[in-house]
Design an enzyme around this catalytic site. Structure first.
Site, PDB file in Angstrom:
ATOM      1  N   THR A  23       0.808  -1.225   0.000  1.00  0.00           N
ATOM      2  CA  THR A  23       0.000   0.000   0.000  1.00  0.00           C
ATOM      3  C   THR A  23       0.842   1.276   0.000  1.00  0.00           C
ATOM      4  OG1 THR A  23      -1.756  -1.139   1.145  1.00  0.00           O
ATOM      5  CG2 THR A  23      -1.759   1.247   1.304  1.00  0.00           C
ATOM      6  N   HIS A  33      -8.309  -9.162   1.339  1.00  0.00           N
ATOM      7  CA  HIS A  33      -7.566  -9.882   2.383  1.00  0.00           C
ATOM      8  C   HIS A  33      -8.473 -10.841   3.155  1.00  0.00           C
ATOM      9  CE1 HIS A  33      -3.703  -7.980   2.026  1.00  0.00           C
ATOM     10  NE2 HIS A  33      -4.210  -6.778   2.138  1.00  0.00           N
TER      11      HIS A  33
HETATM   12 ZN   LIG Z   1      -3.443  -4.886   1.332  1.00  0.00          ZN
END
Ligand SMILES: [Zn+2]
Length: 537
Positions: A73, A289
């Site tokens: 990220t 996720h």
């Molecule tokens: Zn992630």
């Protein structure tokens, strides 16, 4: 007669004003959808009818790349509005290890100020101090002091990396509410109302979403060892369950609502200089996720996101502001190996826990008769050797570690800090890069590990029975390829098959608002075929 027609034609042309390019937009809206892979964009594009359909009617770079190996990220967001790859932004990972740090916790979070008293990688003071280059919003403010640089995101690191060192407003979710690190900036009145409304939403239970036939067809529960099955969920949420809120379409709705409130309250796009609004939509990443990328959950998430972005664009239309939008992602993602194997990817597997840096370090210690922790890091990516070792022991440990990692059947390559430092920055299109070139693009000699471990394609770098069942972070194209979209009212659309990089977004937007950039000052270049005029007009 002929003369008459000629005269009529001449009159016709004379009566039309010469075609003129429109002036630059007054508001740049830059949206990052966390973990929105080009694979997902391709899969769902025919299903989008809302905001993503509108943006896909502009210029679409199907082969966009977060070109570096560390597809996380923070590095990904650091490329979007700086125009630079992580090797230049310094954001080589979400967190790195600095053994010389003057504190007990040697892990440095990418969006913290490690000099702030009491800051640690877990309880950190949010800051852009680790970002080594300026953002577009900062450069616009330097040229036009009236320009506003505003960011709203689910994650602090997304908001920080897209707005940088000089932001006017920066709001992100801290797990309970939208908050800011800009203590000197006045707090917009809408923030309290947004936080109260979001708290009320979370406090009430959420019924399951009603899937369309298209999403319902994906509802197949997939067993995962040590974990509840995933694949057939519909985001039913118990009252007060904040984790479930974040991993659901509700979260992006709250982020876009906050962005809209700031546009209205700050009258963005209505000042004397162009403004930039960065939006980090984090729910797709949490959904990926928690449930993987190919079940009913991701289907419901992406179709909800499409509608929510549509509502946000309709809101922007209602302000009358002349705006332009760029949309991309910080990285892609890969589905759970259990479902990938059912879907014809037989080598999909979870990482061997013996690859954990601590486990490899222990094996080396037993063999070389060395005590203490020898290696720091995760199961792949940057691995650090204990700096308290003597130079001779250090060399022995590195040699043994390279031998162990390189012999492991799940490891694709291991590159040392020295090898990466000697590798030139790649200059070819990103789809042609070798593994070492991908690693080089997210390498910093001070912050990166003593060596970097890259797993083979389709090896998921998380083991069984963690809260996350799927992830990203690899140097493979399912994690590197992301859509890059540009949209401005009135500009006709096109699909570009030539690869582009997310570092190209910043120079393209700079050209769109006629902000000059010094030649060679950023890694990216202005993309032709977009609403931008890449040659100065
Ligand atoms: Zn992630």
């Amino acid at each position: 007669m002929r003369k008459f027609i000629l005269a009529a034609v001449a009159a016709l042309f004379a009566s039309q004003a010469p075609a003129q390019a429109p002036p630059p937009p007054k508001l740049l809206v830059v949206i990052s959808v966390d973990q929105f892979s080009a694979d997902l964009f391709d899969e769902y594009r025919p299903r989008f009818t809302g905001g993503l359909a509108r943006l896909a009617s502009g210029t679409v770079f199907r082969d966009g790349y977060q070109s570096h190996a560390a597809t996380e990220t923070c590095p990904g967001h650091s490329t979007i509005l700086t125009g630079d790859r992580p090797a230049r932004t310094g954001i080589v990972a979400n967190a790195w290890i600095d053994q010389s740090a003057q504190r007990a916790d040697k892990t440095i979070y990418c969006a913290e100020d490690p000099q702030a008293p009491g800051s640690s990688s877990k309880a950190y003071k949010v800051s852009a101090s680790q970002l080594r280059v300026p953002t577009l919003g900062e450069l616009m403010k330097a040229r036009w002091p009236q320009s506003r640089n505003v960011a709203v995101a689910g994650k602090d690191r997304a908001a920080v990396m897209m707005s940088g060192h000089r932001a006017d407003q920066r709001w992100y979710w801290d797990g309970k509410k939208f908050t800011t690190d800009l203590s000197a900036a006045p707090v917009p009145a809408s923030i309290a109302a947004i936080n109260a409304a979001t708290a009320r939403e979370i406090a009430a239970p959420a019924p399951p979403l009603n899937p369309t036939a298209f999403c319902a067809a994906k509802a197949q529960p997939i067993p995962i060892e040590g974990h509840a099955p995933v694949g057939a969920g519909a985001f039913a949420r118990a009252a007060g369950d904040r984790d479930a809120f974040e991993a659901s379409p509700e979260f992006d709705g709250a982020i876009l609502g906050t962005a809209a409130a700031l546009v209205r309250e700050m009258r963005l796009g209505q000042g004397s200089a162009p403004d930039v609004l960065s939006i980090g939509l984090s729910a797709t990443d949490y959904v990926g996720h928690s449930y993987g990328t190919e079940g009913q959950e991701m289907c419901l998430q992406l179709l909800s996101l499409d509608w929510d972005i549509g509502d946000f664009l309709k809101f922007l239309d209602s302000t009358g502001v002349d705006y332009a939008v760029a949309l991309t992602a910080d990285h892609g993602g890969q589905d759970i190996p259990e479902r990938l194997r059912l879907h014809g990817v037989p080598d999909a597997q979870r990482v061997d826990s013996a690859l954990a840096a601590s486990a490899v370090g222990k094996a080396i210690g037993m063999k070389l008769r060395l005590d203490g922790s020898l290696l720091f890091g995760d199961v792949s990516g940057d691995i650090y050797v204990n700096r308290e070792l003597s130079p001779a022991d250090r060399a022995r440990v590195i040699a043994e570690a390279l031998r162990i990692y390189r012999a492991h059947p799940q490891v694709a390559a291991v590159f040392t800090n020295d090898e990466l430092a000697r590798t030139p920055l790649p200059r070819t299109p990103p789809d042609k890069w070798s593994l070492i070139e991908r690693a080089r693009a997210s390498f910093d000699p001070q912050r990166s590990g003593d060596f970097v471990v890259l797993l083979k394609e389709h090896v998921t770098p998380i083991g069984h029975a963690t809260r996350s069942v799927a992830t990203h972070g690899s140097p493979w194209d399912y994690d590197r390829r992301v859509p890059i979209l540009f949209w401005r009212p009135g500009f006709h659309g096109r699909v570009v098959e030539t690869p582009a990089e997310t570092v190209d977004i910043m120079p393209t937007l700079a050209a769109l608002v006629e902000l000059p950039l010094a030649a060679g000052s950023v890694d990216g270049h202005c993309l032709d075929g977009t609403p931008a005029f890449c040659q100065a007009r």
